[in-house]
Design a protein around this motif. Structure first.
Motif, PDB file in Angstrom:
ATOM      1  N   THR A 273     -45.784 -19.470  68.610  1.00 34.81           N
ATOM      2  CA  THR A 273     -45.096 -18.952  69.787  1.00 34.81           C
ATOM      3  C   THR A 273     -43.594 -19.209  69.669  1.00 34.81           C
ATOM      4  O   THR A 273     -43.160 -20.295  69.270  1.00 34.81           O
ATOM      5  CB  THR A 273     -45.637 -19.625  71.053  1.00 34.81           C
ATOM      6  N   GLY A 274     -42.812 -18.205  69.997  1.00 28.83           N
ATOM      7  CA  GLY A 274     -41.370 -18.318  69.871  1.00 28.83           C
ATOM      8  C   GLY A 274     -40.755 -19.274  70.886  1.00 28.83           C
ATOM      9  O   GLY A 274     -41.299 -19.488  71.975  1.00 28.83           O
ATOM     10  N   ARG A 275     -39.612 -19.868  70.494  1.00 34.37           N
ATOM     11  CA  ARG A 275     -38.858 -20.747  71.379  1.00 34.37           C
ATOM     12  C   ARG A 275     -37.413 -20.286  71.434  1.00 34.37           C
ATOM     13  O   ARG A 275     -36.867 -19.828  70.415  1.00 34.37           O
ATOM     14  CB  ARG A 275     -38.933 -22.191  70.896  1.00 34.37           C
ATOM     15  N   PRO A 276     -36.771 -20.424  72.582  1.00 33.84           N
ATOM     16  CA  PRO A 276     -35.368 -19.976  72.691  1.00 33.84           C
ATOM     17  C   PRO A 276     -34.467 -20.700  71.679  1.00 33.84           C
ATOM     18  O   PRO A 276     -34.513 -21.918  71.548  1.00 33.84           O
ATOM     19  CB  PRO A 276     -34.997 -20.369  74.126  1.00 33.84           C
ATOM     20  N   GLY A 277     -33.672 -19.940  70.962  1.00 32.99           N
ATOM     21  CA  GLY A 277     -32.697 -20.501  70.058  1.00 32.99           C
ATOM     22  C   GLY A 277     -33.229 -21.072  68.770  1.00 32.99           C
ATOM     23  O   GLY A 277     -32.468 -21.668  67.991  1.00 32.99           O
ATOM     24  N   VAL A 278     -34.535 -20.930  68.506  1.00 34.18           N
ATOM     25  CA  VAL A 278     -35.146 -21.497  67.303  1.00 34.18           C
ATOM     26  C   VAL A 278     -35.660 -20.361  66.427  1.00 34.18           C
ATOM     27  O   VAL A 278     -36.525 -19.583  66.848  1.00 34.18           O
ATOM     28  CB  VAL A 278     -36.309 -22.449  67.657  1.00 34.18           C
TER      29      VAL A 278
END
Length: 306
Positions: A297-302
């Motif tokens: 799952t994607g994470r902000p800024g990563v």
């Protein structure tokens, strides 16, 4: 603040009126936008103020229809700053059809929509439907607030997939917010049979295998529900253990009542588990290539690790 309470008995008649209004705006977008796979060109989008068609480009320039569900107004805006608006208030579908058509025409647009509702049994033409419809401002605001809670959960779920996946968007046919993952393989021809929807549209929408999930306000079931289904449904799918969900054979879907999510200590976690397990069951039983399709799952800024 917690997730808002949704009272279907209070929402029902207002919701039916808003459903018809959304269909008119969506059909206008449909009439002026090149066809995208799976009817993605026809949907509406949840925004902080309500629902929008997004920009629609035509011979008269760029227009957009916005349902401002905070100020309870419809705004039709044009490139260059033109704006027409009118109040969202108790009115018939015919009155809304007239007001929206005049607003679009005032900005140089053409309001040339298909005249009948889709995906509902009563296909009375919009311009001939003079039944009065209520407008419960609090019920509308609660529904929009719920959508604003649900969208980020759906968006996070969307990030965990490398294959083809839909935007998080609202289909005005059934008034459901939806997100769909695709295996990449063709699907058997859909049987069609959805009320007042051409079978060719349904078959195009389901041309490829899907695991889909969404949320609808509750027409036909009497309460707001999350849903998940696969097309085609693989053998054993109906018996899969889905956290908090239950299989409804008449629908061919797993459902999870909104009220149960709202009452949970961690509503986002409960909903996320439902989405992931329903997808996992469809993918595992259907033989999807999860090693190639799934990702973290994607994470902000990563940046996603490769």
């Amino acid at each position: 603040m917690g997730w808002p309470k949704l009272d279907y008995a209070r929402w029902e008649e207002t919701g039916r009126g808003l459903h018809l209004m959304a269909q008119m705006a969506g059909k206008w977008r449909l009439a002026h936008t090149p066809w995208m796979p799976h009817s993605w060109h026809a949907t509406l989008y949840v925004v902080p103020r309500g629902l929008t068609t997004g920009p629609v480009h035509g011979s008269s320039g760029c227009l957009e229809i916005l349902f401002d569900l905070s100020a309870h107004r419809v705004e039709v805006s044009a490139a260059g700053g033109g704006l027409e608006s009118f109040a969202l208030e108790p009115m018939s579908a015919a009155a809304f059809h007239d007001r929206l058509g005049r607003a679009v025409a005032a900005l140089g647009g053409t309001f040339d929509i298909h005249p009948h509702p889709s995906e509902i049994e009563d296909a009375t033409p919009f311009a001939e439907d003079h039944r009065p419809r209520p407008w419960d401002r609090e019920a509308v605001e609660a529904w929009h607030d719920a959508l604003l809670r649900i969208v980020p959960v759906f968006e996070r779920y969307r990030t965990g997939f490398l294959g083809r996946t839909s935007p998080v968007h609202l289909f005005w046919g059934a008034m459901d917010l939806a997100v769909t993952r695709f295996s990449g393989r063709r699907a058997p021809s859909h049987p069609g049979g959805i009320p007042n929807l051409p079978d060719e549209v349904t078959r195009e929408a389901y041309s490829h295998e899907v695991a889909s999930a969404g949320f609808w306000p509750g027409d036909g079931v009497g309460e707001a529900m999350f849903y998940a289904y696969a097309y085609p449904a693989p053998d054993g799918y109906a018996d899969a253990p889905i956290p908090h969900g239950r299989w409804v054979g008449d629908l061919g879907e797993f459902v999870l009542p909104y009220a149960e999510v709202r009452a949970a200590e961690d509503p986002e976690g409960v909903l996320s588990a439902f989405l992931e397990r329903a997808y996992g069951a469809a993918a595992d039983l259907g033989g999807w290539d999860r090693a190639a399709l799934d990702c973290a799952t994607g994470r902000p800024g990563v940046v996603r690790p490769v």
